[in-house]
Design a protein around this motif. Structure first.
Motif, PDB file in Angstrom:
ATOM      1  N   SER C 362      34.870  33.977  50.559  1.00 26.86           N
ATOM      2  CA  SER C 362      34.004  35.156  50.483  1.00 26.86           C
ATOM      3  C   SER C 362      34.123  35.867  49.143  1.00 26.86           C
ATOM      4  CB  SER C 362      34.374  36.155  51.584  1.00 26.86           C
ATOM      5  OG  SER C 362      34.457  35.502  52.822  1.00 26.86           O
ATOM      6  N   LEU C 363      34.743  35.202  48.172  1.00 23.55           N
ATOM      7  CA  LEU C 363      34.973  35.882  46.893  1.00 23.55           C
ATOM      8  C   LEU C 363      33.676  36.426  46.305  1.00 23.55           C
ATOM      9  CD1 LEU C 363      37.711  33.705  45.161  1.00 23.55           C
ATOM     10  CD2 LEU C 363      37.886  36.049  45.980  1.00 23.55           C
ATOM     11  N   GLY C 364      32.601  35.676  46.546  1.00 25.89           N
ATOM     12  CA  GLY C 364      31.312  36.143  46.037  1.00 25.89           C
ATOM     13  C   GLY C 364      30.966  37.538  46.532  1.00 25.89           C
ATOM     14  N   LYS C 365      31.394  37.817  47.756  1.00 22.55           N
ATOM     15  CA  LYS C 365      31.048  39.120  48.332  1.00 22.55           C
ATOM     16  C   LYS C 365      32.025  40.214  47.931  1.00 22.55           C
ATOM     17  CE  LYS C 365      30.379  37.468  52.463  1.00 22.55           C
ATOM     18  NZ  LYS C 365      30.507  37.422  53.911  1.00 22.55           N
ATOM     19  N   THR C 366      33.305  39.874  47.866  1.00 21.48           N
ATOM     20  CA  THR C 366      34.284  40.925  47.570  1.00 21.48           C
ATOM     21  C   THR C 366      34.326  41.255  46.087  1.00 21.48           C
ATOM     22  OG1 THR C 366      36.014  39.299  47.320  1.00 21.48           O
ATOM     23  CG2 THR C 366      35.782  40.283  49.488  1.00 21.48           C
ATOM     24  N   SER C 367      33.774  40.370  45.252  1.00 26.12           N
ATOM     25  CA  SER C 367      33.896  40.607  43.818  1.00 26.12           C
ATOM     26  C   SER C 367      32.652  41.303  43.280  1.00 26.12           C
ATOM     27  CB  SER C 367      34.068  39.279  43.098  1.00 26.12           C
ATOM     28  OG  SER C 367      32.894  38.516  43.275  1.00 26.12           O
ATOM     29  N   LYS C 368      32.779  41.729  42.032  1.00 20.31           N
ATOM     30  CA  LYS C 368      31.633  42.364  41.383  1.00 20.31           C
ATOM     31  C   LYS C 368      31.351  41.571  40.117  1.00 20.31           C
ATOM     32  CE  LYS C 368      29.979  46.930  40.196  1.00 20.31           C
ATOM     33  NZ  LYS C 368      30.380  48.314  39.956  1.00 20.31           N
ATOM     34  N   SER C 369      30.207  40.986  40.037  1.00 16.33           N
ATOM     35  CA  SER C 369      29.806  40.075  38.952  1.00 16.33           C
ATOM     36  C   SER C 369      30.957  39.175  38.490  1.00 16.33           C
ATOM     37  CB  SER C 369      29.192  40.838  37.772  1.00 16.33           C
ATOM     38  OG  SER C 369      29.922  41.980  37.462  1.00 16.33           O
ATOM     39  N   GLY C 370      31.570  38.552  39.477  1.00 18.77           N
ATOM     40  CA  GLY C 370      32.580  37.548  39.156  1.00 18.77           C
ATOM     41  C   GLY C 370      33.973  38.102  38.961  1.00 18.77           C
TER      42      GLY C 370
ATOM     43  N   ILE D 189      40.716  36.896  26.625  1.00 20.36           N
ATOM     44  CA  ILE D 189      39.659  36.291  27.440  1.00 20.36           C
ATOM     45  C   ILE D 189      40.275  35.455  28.565  1.00 20.36           C
ATOM     46  CG2 ILE D 189      37.789  34.589  27.433  1.00 20.36           C
ATOM     47  CD1 ILE D 189      37.132  35.522  24.601  1.00 20.36           C
ATOM     48  N   TYR D 190      41.257  34.657  28.207  1.00 19.50           N
ATOM     49  CA  TYR D 190      41.860  33.790  29.225  1.00 19.50           C
ATOM     50  C   TYR D 190      42.616  34.592  30.272  1.00 19.50           C
ATOM     51  CZ  TYR D 190      40.529  29.292  27.431  1.00 19.50           C
ATOM     52  OH  TYR D 190      39.794  28.201  27.071  1.00 19.50           O
ATOM     53  N   TRP D 191      43.206  35.703  29.831  1.00 16.05           N
ATOM     54  CA  TRP D 191      43.912  36.538  30.801  1.00 16.05           C
ATOM     55  C   TRP D 191      42.929  37.058  31.846  1.00 16.05           C
ATOM     56  CZ3 TRP D 191      43.571  41.747  32.161  1.00 16.05           C
ATOM     57  CH2 TRP D 191      44.603  42.199  33.005  1.00 16.05           C
ATOM     58  N   VAL D 192      41.810  37.597  31.348  1.00 14.12           N
ATOM     59  CA  VAL D 192      40.801  38.107  32.276  1.00 14.12           C
ATOM     60  C   VAL D 192      40.301  36.984  33.183  1.00 14.12           C
ATOM     61  CG1 VAL D 192      38.468  39.039  32.435  1.00 14.12           C
ATOM     62  CG2 VAL D 192      40.088  39.983  30.771  1.00 14.12           C
ATOM     63  N   LEU D 193      40.012  35.856  32.555  1.00 18.70           N
ATOM     64  CA  LEU D 193      39.457  34.729  33.308  1.00 18.70           C
ATOM     65  C   LEU D 193      40.393  34.298  34.438  1.00 18.70           C
ATOM     66  CD1 LEU D 193      37.030  32.839  33.196  1.00 18.70           C
ATOM     67  CD2 LEU D 193      38.401  31.274  31.828  1.00 18.70           C
ATOM     68  N   LEU D 194      41.666  34.183  34.122  1.00 13.73           N
ATOM     69  CA  LEU D 194      42.591  33.656  35.115  1.00 13.73           C
ATOM     70  C   LEU D 194      43.000  34.696  36.157  1.00 13.73           C
ATOM     71  CD1 LEU D 194      44.299  31.256  36.078  1.00 13.73           C
ATOM     72  CD2 LEU D 194      46.141  32.069  34.620  1.00 13.73           C
ATOM     73  N   HIS D 195      43.205  35.920  35.704  1.00 19.31           N
ATOM     74  CA  HIS D 195      43.794  36.896  36.622  1.00 19.31           C
ATOM     75  C   HIS D 195      42.816  37.893  37.201  1.00 19.31           C
ATOM     76  CE1 HIS D 195      47.746  35.391  35.669  1.00 19.31           C
ATOM     77  NE2 HIS D 195      47.513  35.546  34.394  1.00 19.31           N
TER      78      HIS D 195
END
Ligand SMILES: Nc1ncnc2c1ncn2[C@@H]1O[C@H](COP(=O)(O)OP(=O)(O)OP(=O)(O)O)[C@@H](O)[C@H]1O
Ligand SMILES: Nc1ncnc2c1ncn2[C@@H]1O[C@H](COP(=O)(O)OP(=O)(O)OP(=O)(O)O)[C@@H](O)[C@H]1O
Ligand SMILES: [Mg+2]
Ligand SMILES: [Mg+2]
Lengths: 325, 305, 506, 331
Positions: C362-370, D189-195
Motif C-alpha cells: 500500500s506504499l502508493g497510498k501511504t506515501s506522497k509523490s513517492g 540524492i541516494y540518501w533520500v532515494l533509499l531512506h
C-alpha cells in the motif's frame, strides 16, 4: 545419449574437444600429445586451486583470499629457501601446506566463531595477506638466482612421462574425489550448501564444517604457493594478482553452483582445463592477445547460462504425472 | 634541507631498488638532500597518481618519476609544478607538458639497435626472432621497439622479426606469451625481451622446454637476476645500463633544478660523477650507452646489481 | 488400547525456560514421555511447542531446567548429541536435502562405513531401501529427494527417525501437509512405533487426530504448561478451555452476505504442464471454496490468477473487463490479492517489522509523490492488525519473532489494507490454532459481508464445507466439478477429489 | 514478558530511538572518522592544510560514487563486480568518440550512456535470465574490459578538451573540487532515494526476502534491473571523472576499483547478505578509506601496506560489535 548430455561434465568435455578440433584445423601441431600434456601441466595449479575453492563454494561461502594466500605462502617459502638453501624441499612443501592451512583457518575462524559473511572476511584478508607479502619481503623480489636448484627443479622432474607438477594435480584431484564422495566431511560440505537449516537439524556443525572448508582451500593455496613460485621462479608482491577471480571462473565454468551444494571434482577439473585450453589456443592461432580477455569473459557467461538451464527445476508437472497414472 | 621524491613504477623491482641505491648515494654526496623512495606496488597510473598527490601535500621540493603511463600522469604532475615542485622523469618518460626534463638511460635508438644486435651477433645466418615486451603502454619499451624496427632493414637484413607480444611485466603472463611464441613459430631462433621480468620468464621457459642452444634469449636484464641463464646457456648475452647510475643521475638533476638550474632545450646540466646532460628540443637527454653482460663479466656484475 | 502402565518415563523435562530477545517462549515447563505411548502437545500458535522441540533436539539451549533421559541427567549441546541419546524429530518445516538421494537423506550423519572409514554407499542404499520398504513407503532410495512430493518427503523424514533407532520420536505437526490417505498411513506407522516401545511426542492443531492416536496430552499456553492428563479422561472442550483460557465454539460463523454480480471469471485457463482448462467464477459477497487433495494444482491456478505464472491459454475477466496480469503487482493494481500457502517463504518478510510488512503493497497510498510518510504507515498497520487481533509487543516488532498464526495475520492485514475486490486465501488456516482459526473464519465472513469476493483454497473438509457458498473440486490439474454447497455430503467431495467411483465409495 | 492481552492498541515502537541511534553503526563510524582525523593531524604536519584536505578527496570520490549505487544493489541482495570494467569500456568509448571529434557534452553523454548500457546488460542477464549476479558480473567484468582491450590494444586515447578535463580537475570554489561537490550531491540524492522513498523501502524488502516481496506486489525484477542500471550510470559518471582527471584512456584504467568500492559499502554497515544498510554509513566509510590512505600516504607508507590497514579495519569494525554482543551475553 540425451541422458549423458544432461551431465554438464559431458557437455563441457565436448566443448573442450570442439575448441581443440577448431584450433587443430588451423594449426595441426596444437593437438599433438606433447602439447596437450603441456596444457595439462600448465593448468595443474589452476585445477588444484579451483578444487580448493570448490570445497568452500559448496558450503555457500567464497574464498577471495586464495591468491593472496598463495602469494604470501610462496614468499615465505621462497625467502626460507633463499636463506637456508639446505632445507629439503619436501619439508618446505609441508611448511607451505601448514602455513596456507593456517591462513585459511584464520578465515575459517572468523566465519565460524564470529559469523561474519565469508565474502567480507576474505575481502579483508585478501588485502591483509597481500600486504603482508610486502611487509615480510620489504618489497624485494626473490628471483631464480636466490633459489636452490632443487627448489626450482622438483616439480619439473618427469615421472612416467609427466612432470611432477601434473602428478601433484592428479593426486590432489583423487584425494578430493575420495573426500567429497566418501567421507562424512565431504558429504557435510554438500549438505550445508543444499540446506543449511536441515544440516543443523541433522547434527552437522555448520560453522565448524565451513571452517574445515577454509582450511582445505588454504592448504591447497599454500601448496600452490610453492608450486607457483618454483614454476615462475620469481616471488614478488604481485604474484597471482587478480587470480582469485580466475579460480572462481574455473569453478563456475565447471558447473559449481555459486549458491552452494552443487559441483563435482570432474567438472572443476574440466572447467580449469577449458580456461587453460583457451589461453593456450589463442596465441597459437594468432588471435591478438587483446582478444583473450573478452573471449574468456564470454566463455564464463555462456557457461553460467548453460549451467542455469541445466539446474532449472522443471516444475512439478502435475498434468504429466496424471497422464502417467 | 631539500626533499626529493624518487617515484618508481612499482616497488620491489630489483632494478628500481638498485636505482634507489644510487639515489641515496647522490643524497649523501650532496649532503643537504633527503631522498624519499616511493611508488605503488602494482604498476598502474592511478596508483602512481595517489602517490604523487601525497607528495604534493608533503610539499616536497622535487619529484623524479619513472612513469607507468606517459599521459595519465600529466595532470597530476602539472598540479605539482603549479605548486612549485620541480618535476623530472627518468627511465620511463612523461609527455613533455608533464615534466621539466626527461633523463633517458641511454639513447633510444642505441638501445633499439643494441637489443637487435644482441640477437644478431649469435645468428650469423639470420633467422626468426620475436620480441616479448612489458606492458603495451610502457613508453620506453615502445620507443625501443620502434627504434629496433627502424634499424632492421638496413643493418640486419637477414633477421626476421615475426611478432611482438606483451607480458605486462607479470611473470605468469610473460611465461604464457613466451610459450605461445615458441609454439607458434617453430623456427624461432631468439626471443628478445627488453624488460627484466620478461627476459627471466622467457629464459625459464627455454630452460624448461629443453630448448637451450636452439633458442637464444636476450634483451635487457639485471645481472643478479639473470646470471643463472647466462651460466646455463639459455642466453648468450644481455645488456643494461647501470640502474645505480641512473638513480644517482636523476637525483642530481632534480637537485640542479631545485637549486635554480633551468631546463630548456640546449641546456647543459650536471649529473655529478656521471658528467653532464645536454637537453634536446624536447628537454630530454641520454645518460650513457648500454652495457653488455656475457659469460666473461656476469659473475662480477651480479654481485653489484 | 493397551492397559495403562505406570512405568517410569523415558524422558523427563523439568523447569525448562527459554527466552528470545523480547519474547519468553517457555517458562518453567515440564513434560514426561513414556515408552509405547503417544503424548500430544497442544497449544495455540506461539505457545512454545516448536521451541520445546528444538530444545529437546539440541538446536536451542534452554536458559534453565533439566532434561533426563532414562533417569540420567543430560545436556544436549548439539543436534548430534540428541540423536546419539536416541531423541529424533520430524520438524515442523521439512528439513531435508533436495539435491541428495533419499538414502543419503536418511543416513546423513550416521552413514555406514566401509574400508578406511569411507562411506559405504552400497550398504547405505540397501539399508535405506529396507527401512522404506518396511514402512511400505513405495519410495526408491536411489532417487534424488527433489523428485518426491511433499508427503513422501515426510515419509523420508520418518524413515530417518527410524534409522537412528530412537527411543523418543517427536513429530511437530506432521500431518499439516498430508492428504487424508497419507495421514492414515502415518497413523499405521505411529502404531508400529508404539508397539516398538518408542515414546512419541505428537504436536497437532487437529483434535480429531489427537483423539485418534494420542494416549496422553500436555497443554501449553503462552510458554507455560497449563494442564496434562489422559486423553480418554478429558473432553475436547476442556482441552480448548485450557489452551485459550476461555471457551471457544467451533461453529463456523453465520454469514449474511448478499451474493451479487460476478466479479472474477476465469475461462479455460491452461498451463503447459500444471493445469488445463480451468473455468470458474466468483461473485460479490461470495466465498468460493477450492477443494482437492494436496497436489491437485489449486495453488498453481491461484498463482496464475495472481500473475505469478504465465498461462498458455484462457482468459480472465474482472467486473466484466478482460484482464491479463503479468505480475503480482498487476493483479494487486486490479484488485486481486493472494495469501500464499508458504507463509515464511512467500508471505512475510521476516527481517522487517510488522508495520513495514503491512504497508508494503500500500506504499502508493501511504506515501506522497513517492516519499514515505511513516505516520500514515503506522496508522494503516494499526488499523488492520487490530481488526485481526494481532498479538505482538509493538508495531516495530520483527515479524520473524511472531508465531506462525500471528504471521498469517500480518499477511492478511497487508492485503486487507489494499482494499481488494477479490482475496484468494491459500490454506489460510494451515498450522493455525483453533482460536486464531475462528478469528480467520470470522474475518472471512466479515469480508464477504462488505461485498468482497473470497476464494479459499483448503484441504480441510470441515472448513470447506463450513465456509463456502460453492465448491470447485480439482484433481490432477483439472476441474472435476463445481458444486453448490447445499446439503453437500463430505463423502461426495472426497470421492470427487480422489477420483473414486461412486459404487466403491459406498 | 510480552503483553498479549486482547484488544490493546499496539505501540509504534518499544525502544528508545535516541538510544538506538547512539549505539548505531554510523556512530561507531563517526568515532572512527574522528579518531583517524586526529591521528593524521598528529602524524603529519602537512595534513591540516586546506589543499591537502582537498587533494585527499580525489583519492576516494570516484570509488565512493560507485559505492553509493553499489550499496543499493547489495541491499537488494545483488552485487556488481564489473564496475571497474564498465569504467574502462566507457572511458574507451569516450576516447573513440573524441577521435570522431566529439565535443565535451557529447563525451559526457557517451561515457554515461555506455555506463547505463553496461548496467542494463548486467541487469538483463540477472533478472531476465535469472542468473546469479556474482557470476554474471565476473563474466561481464572480463567481457567489458576485454572489449576495451580489443578497441585500444596497446594504444591510448588522449587530447581531451580542457572543458572536459574540468570534470576531473576543476574546482567549484577555492579548494572545493567539482568531484567532491558532485559526490556530496549524489550522496544526498541516494540518501533520500533509499531512506525516504517507496523505492528505497522496496529495495529493503527485496533484500530481506525477494520471493515474499514479489508476492506482495513489488516488481522485483524491474527494481533490480533499475539498480543495475544505476550502478552502471554511476560507473559511467566515475569514468567521466577519472578520464578527465587522467586526461587519457588506457584499457587498464581503474583496475581493482570494484573491490575498493565493495569494501566501502561493507565497511559502511551494509549487510552483504542484503536487506540492511544506510547511505550515511557508506559515506562515512568512504571518508575513512580516504583518510586512512591519504594519511598513510603522507607518511610515505607504500599503498600495499595501506591495504593491510583497510583490510584490518574492515574485519575489526565488523567483528567488534559481534564480539561486544558475545561478551555481553556471557556477562
Ligand atoms: N528464533 C526465535 N527468535 C525469537 N523469538 C522466537 C524464536 N523462535 C520462536 N520465537 C517465539 O517464541 C514463541 C514460541 O514459538 P513456537 O514456534 O515455539 O510456537 P508454536 O507453539 O510452535 O506455534 P505454532 O503452532 O504456530 O507452530 C513465539 O512467540 C515465537 O514468536
Ligand atoms: N515435490 C515438492 N517439492 C517441494 N515442495 C513441494 C513439492 N510438492 C509440493 N510442494 C510444496 O508444498 C506445498 C503444497 O503443494 P501441493 O502439492 O499442495 O501443490 P499445489 O499446487 O499447492 O496443490 P494444491 O494447492 O491443490 O494442494 C506447495 O506450496 C508446494 O510448493
Ligand atoms: Mg510450531
Ligand atoms: Mg496448495
Amino acid at each position: 545419449m540425451s541422458r549423458l548430455l544432461k551431465h554438464r561434465e559431458v557437455f563441457l568435455f565436448l566443448a573442450i574437444l570442439l575448441v581443440l578440433v577448431l584450433v587443430t584445423a588451423r594449426f595441426p601441431r596444437f593437438a599433438q600429445p606433447g602439447n596437450l600434456l603441456t596444457i595439462f601441466n600448465d593448468t595443474s595449479i589452476l585445477m588444484m586451486l579451483a578444487l580448493g575453492q570448490m570445497a568452500v563454494i559448496l558450503t555457500r561461502s567464497i574464498d577471495l583470499s586464495m591468491a593472496a594466500n598463495l602469494a604470501l605462502t610462496g614468499m615465505i617459502v621462497a625467502m626460507t629457501n633463499a636463506a637456508f638453501p639446505g632445507v629439503p624441499v619436501p619439508l618446505l612443501m609441508a611448511m607451505c601446506v601448514v602455513v596456507g592451512a593456517g591462513l585459511g583457518a584464520f578465515n575459517g575462524v572468523l566465519v565460524w566463531k564470529l559469523n561474519i559473511p565469508p565474502i567480507v572476511v576474505t575481502l579483508g584478508t585478501l588485502t591483509i595477506y597481500r600486504g603482508l607479502v610486502f611487509v615480510i619481503s620489504g618489497g624485494a623480489w626473490v628471483n631464480a638466482a636466490q633459489m636452490s636448484p632443487d627448489f626450482i627443479n622438483l616439480q619439473r622432474a618427469v615421472f612416467l612421462g609427466l612432470p611432477l607438477l601434473s602428478w601433484f594435480a592428479i593426486v590432489t584431484a583423487l584425494l578430493f574425489w575420495v573426500v567429497m564422495t566418501r567421507t562424512p566431511l565431504g558429504r557435510s560440505l554438500y549438505a550445508i550448501g543444499v540446506n543449511p537449516t536441515a544440516s543443523v537439524y541433522t547434527g552437522i556443525n555448520v560453522g565448524r564444517t565451513k571452517f574445515y572448508a577454509f582450511v582445505i582451500s588454504g592448504a591447497v593455496a599454500g601448496l600452490c604457493g610453492y608450486l607457483w613460485i618454483s614454476r615462475y621462479v620469481i616471488a614478488s608482491v604481485e604474484v597471482a594478482g587478480g587470480y582469485e577471480l580466475t579460480i572462481i571462473a574455473a569453478c563456475v565454468i565447471g558447473g559449481v553452483s555459486i549458491a552452494g551444494g552443487i559441483g563435482s571434482v570432474a567438472g572443476v577439473l574440466l572447467g580449469a582445463i577449458f580456461l587453460g585450453v583457451i589461453n593456450n589456443a589463442l596465441p597459437v592461432i594468432n588471435i591478438s592477445p587483446f582478444w583473450q580477455m573478452a573471449i574468456s569473459g564470454t566463455a564464463i557467461l555462456l557457461a553460467v547460462v548453460l549451467n542455469a538451464r541445466g539446474e532449472r527445476r522443471q516444475g512439478r508437472v502435475i498434468l504429466k504425472k496424471a497422464e502417467a497414472v | 634541507q631539500t626533499r626529493i621524491a624518487l617515484v618508481v613504477k612499482s616497488l620491489g623491482n630489483g632494478f628500481f631498488d638498485a636505482a634507489n641505491k644510487g639515489a641515496q648515494e647522490a643524497a649523501a654526496e650532496l649532503g643537504d638532500v633527503e631522498v624519499i623512495y616511493t611508488g605503488p606496488t602494482a604498476a598502474t597510473a592511478e596508483a602512481q597518481i595517489e602517490v604523487i598527490n601525497s607528495l604534493i601535500a608533503q610539499q616536497v621540493d622535487a619529484i623524479a618519476i619513472s612513469a607507468n603511463d606517459p599521459d595519465a600522469l600529466v595532470p597530476a604532475l602539472q598540479k605539482a609544478m603549479e605548486r612549485g615542485i620541480k618535476v623530472i622523469s627518468w627511465d620511463s618518460g612523461v609527455a613533455p607538458e608533464g615534466r621539466q626534463l626527461h633523463l633517458n638511460p641511454s639513447e633510444t635508438a642505441l638501445i633499439g639497435e643494441t637489443i637487435i644486435k644482441l640477437a644478431a651477433d649469435y645468428l650469423p645466418d639470420g633467422g626468426d626472432v620475436a620480441i616479448l615486451s612489458a606492458s603495451s603502454t610502457a613508453t620506453n619499451q615502445n620507443a625501443w621497439i620502434e627504434a629496433a624496427k627502424a634499424v632492421l632493414p638496413e643493418k640486419f637484413p637477414n633477421i626476421n622479426l615475426v611478432s611482438v607480444v606483451y607480458g605486462d611485466d607479470d611473470s605468469v603472463k610473460s611465461t604464457d606469451e613466451a610459450k605461445g611464441l615458441i609454439a607458434s613459430y617453430p623456427d624461432l631462433k631468439a626471443i628478445i625481451a627488453p624488460t627484466t621480468v620478461g627476459v627471466v620468464a622467457a629464459a625459464q621457459v627455454v630452460t624448461d622446454q629443453n630448448l637451450i642452444g636452439k633458442i637464444n634469449v636476450t634483451g635487457l636484464a639485471l645481472p643478479s637476476e639473470f646470471k643463472q641463464f647466462i651460466d646455463n646457456g639459455a642466453s648468450q648475452a644481455v645488456a643494461l645500463w647501470n640502474p645505480i647510475d641512473l638513480g644517482y643521475a636523476a637525483v642530481m638533476l632534480a637537485n640542479d633544478l631545485v637549486k635554480g638550474g633551468e631546463a630548456k632545450p640546449g641546456a647543459v646540466l650536471s649529473m655529478g660523477r656521471m658528467g653532464e646532460l645536454t637537453l634536446d628540443d624536447t628537454n630530454s637527454g641520454a645518460m650513457a650507452a648500454p652495457f653488455t653482460f656475457d659469460k666473461s663479466n656476469i659473475e662480477e656484475f651480479s654481485k653489484i646489481y | 488400547m493397551k492397559p495403562k502402565t505406570m512405568t517410569d518415563p523415558i524422558l523427563t523435562l523439568s523447569g525448562i525456560s527459554k527466552s528470545f530477545p523480547g519474547v519468553r517462549a517457555l517458562h518453567d515447563v515440564s513434560l514426561e514421555l513414556y515408552a509405547g505411548e503417544v503424548t500430544a502437545l497442544i497449544g495455540e500458535n506461539g505457545a512454545g511447542k516448536s521451541t520445546l522441540v528444538k530444545t529437546l533436539t539440541g538446536i536451542y539451549q534452554p536458559d534453565a531446567g533439566e532434561i533426563r533421559v532414562g533417569g540420567q541427567r543430560v545436556t544436549l549441546p548439539t543436534a548430534h548429541s540428541a540423536s546419539a541419546l536416541g531423541i529424533t524429530a520430524i520438524h515442523q518445516e521439512t528439513v531435508l536435502f533436495d539435491e541428495m538421494t533419499v538414502a543419503e537423506n536418511i543416513y546423513l550423519g550416521h552413514a555406514p562405513r566401509g574400508r578406511f572409514g569411507l562411506i559405504d554407499w552400497r550398504t547405505m542404499r540397501a539399508e535405506a531401501q529396507e527401512t522404506l520398504d518396511s514402512m511400505a513407503a513405495g519410495i526408491d532410495a536411489g532417487i534424488k529427494l527433489r523428485e518426491l512430493g511433499i508427503a513422501k518427503k515426510h515419509l523420508v523424514a520418518v524413515a530417518r527417525a527410524l534409522s537412528i533407532d530412537a527411543q523418543v520420536v517427536i513429530m511437530d505437526e506432521p500431518t499439516a501437509a498430508l492428504s487424508q490417505k497419507e495421514i492414515e498411513d502415518l497413523y499405521v506407522l505411529i502404531e508400529l512405533l508404539k508397539q516398538d516401545g518408542k515414546a512419541i511426542l505428537f504436536i497437532s492443531h487437529k483434535f480429531d487426530e489427537i483423539y485418534r492416536i494420542a494416549d496422553r496430552f500436555t497443554v501449553f499456553r503462552d510458554g507455560e504448561q497449563v494442564g496434562k492428563g489422559f486423553i480418554r479422561d478429558t473432553s475436547q472442550g476442556q482441552i480448548v478451555q485450557m489452551m485459550v483460557g476461555r471457551a471457544v465454539d467451533q461453529i463456523f460463523p453465520e454469514r449474511t452476505a448478499v451474493i451479487g454480480q460476478t466479479v472474477l471469471e476465469a475461462k479455460g485457463l491452461s498451463h503447459p504442464t500444471e493445469f488445463e482448462d480451468i473455468s470458474f467464477f466468483v461473485r460479490e459477497g461470495e466465498i468460493l471454496g477450492f477443494y482437492g487433495l494436496v497436489g491437485a494444482g489449486r495453488s498453481e491456478v491461484m498463482q496464475a490468477v495472481f500473475g505469478l505464472t504465465r498461462t498458455s491459454a484462457g482468459t480472465l475477466s474482472l467486473d466484466g473487463a478482460a484482464i491479463a496480469p503479468r505480475s503480482p503487482a498487476d493483479a494487486v493494481d486490479a484488485g486481486i490479492v493472494y495469501v500464499p500457502e508458504e507463509r515464511g517463504k512467500q508471505g512475510v518478510i521476516t527481517g522487517e517489522p510488522i508495520f513495514k510488512n503491512v504497508s508494503l503493497p500500500s506504499l502508493g497510498k501511504t506515501s506522497k509523490s513517492g516519499f514515505l510518510r511513516m505516520a500514515e504507515e503506522f496508522a494503516l498497520a494499526r488499523t488492520y492488525t487490530e481488526r485481526l487481533d494481532l498479538r505482538a509487543s509493538s508495531l516495530s516488532q520483527n515479524v520473524s519473532t511472531l508465531s506462525g498464526g500471528n504471521q498469517q495475520k500480518v499477511v492478511i492485514a497487508k492485503w486487507l489494507a489494499t482494499l481488494p475486490k477479490v482475496i484468494i486465501l491459500d490454506e489460510p488456516t494451515k498450522g493455525i490454532d483453533i482460536g486464531s482459526k475462528a478469528a480467520v473464519h470470522g474475518f472471512m465472513a466479515e469480508l464477504v459481508a462488505q461485498g468482497l469476493s473470497v476464494i479459499m483454497v483448503s484441504s480441510e473438509l470441515p472448513e470447506v464445507l463450513g465456509m463456502s457458498d460453492r465448491i470447485v473440486v480439482m484433481r490432477e490439474g483439472r476441474v472435476i466439478d463445481t458444486l453448490d454447497n447445499k446439503g453437500l455430503k463430505p463423502e461426495t467431495l472426497v470421492r470427487l477429489a480422489a477420483g473414486i467411483a461412486e459404487e466403491q465409495a459406498a | 514478558m510480552t503483553d498479549t492481552s486482547l484488544h490493546r492498541s499496539l505501540p509504534n515502537r518499544l525502544d528508545n530511538p535516541l538510544k538506538s541511534a547512539v549505539l548505531s553503526w554510523e556512530s561507531l563510524l563517526v568515532v572512527v572518522v574522528v579518531a583517524i582525523f586526529i591521528l593524521n593531524s598528529f602524524a603529519s604536519p602537512y595534513f591540516l592544510n586546506a589543499w591537502s584536505l582537498s587533494d585527499l578527496t580525489f583519492n576516494f570520490t570516484e570509488k565512493a560514487l560507485i559505492a553509493l549505487a553499489m550499496a543499493l544493489l547489495i541491499i537488494a541482495g545483488e552485487i556488481d563486480l564489473s564496475v571497474a570494467a564498465i569504467i574502462a569500456l566507457a572511458s574507451t568509448m569516450m576516447g573513440l568518440a573524441l577521435q570522431y571529434g566529439a565535443d565535451t557534452p557529447t563525451l559526457v553523454a557517451v561515457g554515461v550512456g555506455i555506463g547505463i548500457l553496461c548496467g542494463a546488460f548486467n541487469g538483463f542477464l540477472v533478472t531476465g535470465l535469472k542468473l546469479p549476479s556474482i557470476v554474471v558480473t565476473i563474466g561481464t567484468m572480463s567481457l567489458f574490459r576485454g572489449i576495451a582491450f580489443i578497441i585500444l590494444g596497446d594504444q591510448s586515447f588522449k587530447g581531451y578538451p580542457a572543458t572536459f578535463s574540468w570534470f576531473g580537475q576543476g574546482y567549484v570554489w577555492w579548494v572545493i573540487s567539482f568531484e567532491l561537490v558532485l559526490f556530496l550531491v549524489c550522496a544526498l540524492i541516494y540518501w533520500v532515494l533509499l531512506h525516504r522513498t517507496n523505492f528505497g523501502r522496496r529495495i529493503f524488502a527485496i533484500g530481506n526476502n525477494d520471493v515474499a516481496a514479489k508476492f506482495s506486489g513489488v516488481r522485483v525484477d524491474r527494481i533490480k534491473f533499475i539498480l543495475f542500471c544505476l550502478t552502471g550510470l554511476m560507473s559511467g559518471i566515475a569514468a567521466v571523472l577519472l578520464t578527465a582527471r587522467l586526461g587519457s584512456t588506457r584499457p587498464s584504467i581503474a583496475e581493482g576499483f570494484e573491490l575498493e568500492a565493495i569494501t566501502m559499502v561493507v565497511l559502511g554497515g551494509v549487510s552483504i547478505l542484503g536487506g540492511a544498510g544506510s547511505i550515511l554509513g557508506v559515506v562515512l566509510a568512504a571518508l575513512i578509506v580516504g583518510l586512512v590512505t591519504f594519511g598513510l600516504g603522507l607518511l610515505n607508507v607504500p599503498g600495499i601496506v595501506m591495504t593491510i590497514f583497510t583490510g584490518t579495519l574492515l574485519i575489526v569494525v565488523i567483528a567488534l560489535p559481534i564480539l561486544f554482543r558475545m561478551w555481553r551475553q556471557r556477562a
